[in-house]
Design a protein around this motif. Sequence first.
Motif, PDB file in Angstrom:
ATOM      1  N   LEU A   1       0.816  -1.212   0.000  1.00  0.00           N
ATOM      2  CA  LEU A   1       0.000   0.000   0.000  1.00  0.00           C
ATOM      3  C   LEU A   1       0.850   1.262   0.000  1.00  0.00           C
ATOM      4  O   LEU A   1       0.509   2.248  -0.658  1.00  0.00           O
ATOM      5  N   MET A   2       1.978   1.234   0.725  1.00  0.00           N
ATOM      6  CA  MET A   2       2.866   2.392   0.753  1.00  0.00           C
ATOM      7  C   MET A   2       3.432   2.660  -0.642  1.00  0.00           C
ATOM      8  O   MET A   2       3.448   3.801  -1.118  1.00  0.00           O
ATOM      9  N   TRP A   3       3.876   1.624  -1.356  1.00  0.00           N
ATOM     10  CA  TRP A   3       4.437   1.812  -2.694  1.00  0.00           C
ATOM     11  C   TRP A   3       3.360   2.201  -3.701  1.00  0.00           C
ATOM     12  O   TRP A   3       3.618   3.007  -4.606  1.00  0.00           O
ATOM     13  N   GLU A   4       2.164   1.652  -3.575  1.00  0.00           N
ATOM     14  CA  GLU A   4       1.076   2.060  -4.462  1.00  0.00           C
ATOM     15  C   GLU A   4       0.760   3.536  -4.276  1.00  0.00           C
ATOM     16  O   GLU A   4       0.526   4.267  -5.247  1.00  0.00           O
ATOM     17  N   LYS A   5       0.720   3.979  -3.019  1.00  0.00           N
ATOM     18  CA  LYS A   5       0.434   5.382  -2.736  1.00  0.00           C
ATOM     19  C   LYS A   5       1.538   6.276  -3.301  1.00  0.00           C
ATOM     20  O   LYS A   5       1.271   7.327  -3.897  1.00  0.00           O
ATOM     21  N   THR A   6       2.796   5.824  -3.156  1.00  0.00           N
ATOM     22  CA  THR A   6       3.923   6.604  -3.676  1.00  0.00           C
ATOM     23  C   THR A   6       3.849   6.709  -5.194  1.00  0.00           C
ATOM     24  O   THR A   6       4.002   7.810  -5.761  1.00  0.00           O
ATOM     25  N   PHE A   7       3.586   5.605  -5.888  1.00  0.00           N
ATOM     26  CA  PHE A   7       3.506   5.634  -7.354  1.00  0.00           C
ATOM     27  C   PHE A   7       2.288   6.411  -7.827  1.00  0.00           C
ATOM     28  O   PHE A   7       2.350   7.103  -8.849  1.00  0.00           O
ATOM     29  N   LEU A   8       1.186   6.355  -7.100  1.00  0.00           N
ATOM     30  CA  LEU A   8      -0.014   7.089  -7.461  1.00  0.00           C
ATOM     31  C   LEU A   8       0.234   8.589  -7.341  1.00  0.00           C
ATOM     32  O   LEU A   8      -0.174   9.369  -8.211  1.00  0.00           O
ATOM     33  N   LEU A   9       0.924   9.030  -6.276  1.00  0.00           N
ATOM     34  CA  LEU A   9       1.244  10.444  -6.110  1.00  0.00           C
ATOM     35  C   LEU A   9       2.193  10.913  -7.191  1.00  0.00           C
ATOM     36  O   LEU A   9       2.066  12.039  -7.701  1.00  0.00           O
ATOM     37  N   GLU A  10       3.159  10.105  -7.599  1.00  0.00           N
ATOM     38  CA  GLU A  10       4.094  10.472  -8.657  1.00  0.00           C
ATOM     39  C   GLU A  10       3.376  10.603 -10.000  1.00  0.00           C
ATOM     40  O   GLU A  10       3.678  11.493 -10.794  1.00  0.00           O
ATOM     41  N   ARG A  11       2.433   9.740 -10.244  1.00  0.00           N
ATOM     42  CA  ARG A  11       1.665   9.787 -11.516  1.00  0.00           C
ATOM     43  C   ARG A  11       0.779  11.021 -11.543  1.00  0.00           C
ATOM     44  O   ARG A  11       0.583  11.625 -12.614  1.00  0.00           O
ATOM     45  N   GLN A  12       0.221  11.402 -10.405  1.00  0.00           N
ATOM     46  CA  GLN A  12      -0.638  12.584 -10.371  1.00  0.00           C
ATOM     47  C   GLN A  12       0.167  13.835 -10.580  1.00  0.00           C
ATOM     48  O   GLN A  12      -0.325  14.822 -11.120  1.00  0.00           O
ATOM     49  N   LYS A  13       1.434  13.876 -10.158  1.00  0.00           N
ATOM     50  CA  LYS A  13       2.298  15.028 -10.342  1.00  0.00           C
ATOM     51  C   LYS A  13       2.656  15.207 -11.814  1.00  0.00           C
ATOM     52  O   LYS A  13       2.887  16.302 -12.279  1.00  0.00           O
ATOM     53  N   GLU A  14       2.692  14.140 -12.549  1.00  0.00           N
ATOM     54  CA  GLU A  14       3.077  14.207 -13.971  1.00  0.00           C
ATOM     55  C   GLU A  14       1.989  14.712 -14.805  1.00  0.00           C
ATOM     56  O   GLU A  14       1.168  15.256 -15.047  1.00  0.00           O
TER      57      GLU A  14
END
Length: 134
Positions: free
Chosen positions: A121-134
């Motif tokens: 869940l921590m890595w999913e949240k991290t990747f989701l936040l990175e995708r939203q920034k792009e």
Amino acid sequence: LVVYIILLGGFAFAFYAWMQKTRVHELDCIDGLTCPNLEVAQSPLKAALMLLWSSFGDVDIMDTIDDSESYEFMLIAQLTWIVLTNVLLLNLLISMMAETFSRDQQDTHDTWLFPIARFVLMWEKTFLLERQKE
């Protein structure tokens, strides 16, 4: 445990009944001390206690068997008792160990499942936040 108690009662009554025919040599008994032959012939409860302790290897029952009316019957009954109780107690031990193992296995599964789920869940949240920034 119920099966053990039933077997103990049956064998104790058989030993008690068979020892009723035996002539107890009271000369072999010392005053103030117990006489195993006399105790088995006194009551089924004393015979049960003797069998209980003999199943744990704490009582020498050979004097009682030697003095009995039928040596062969008492020896076969005692050997049968020893084999049955050892098998029964070994099965009880195995079942208790299997139950403990399955309970510990479930605890281990729960212990490892939650940290891995938190990590995912921590890595999913991290990747989701990175995708939203792009």
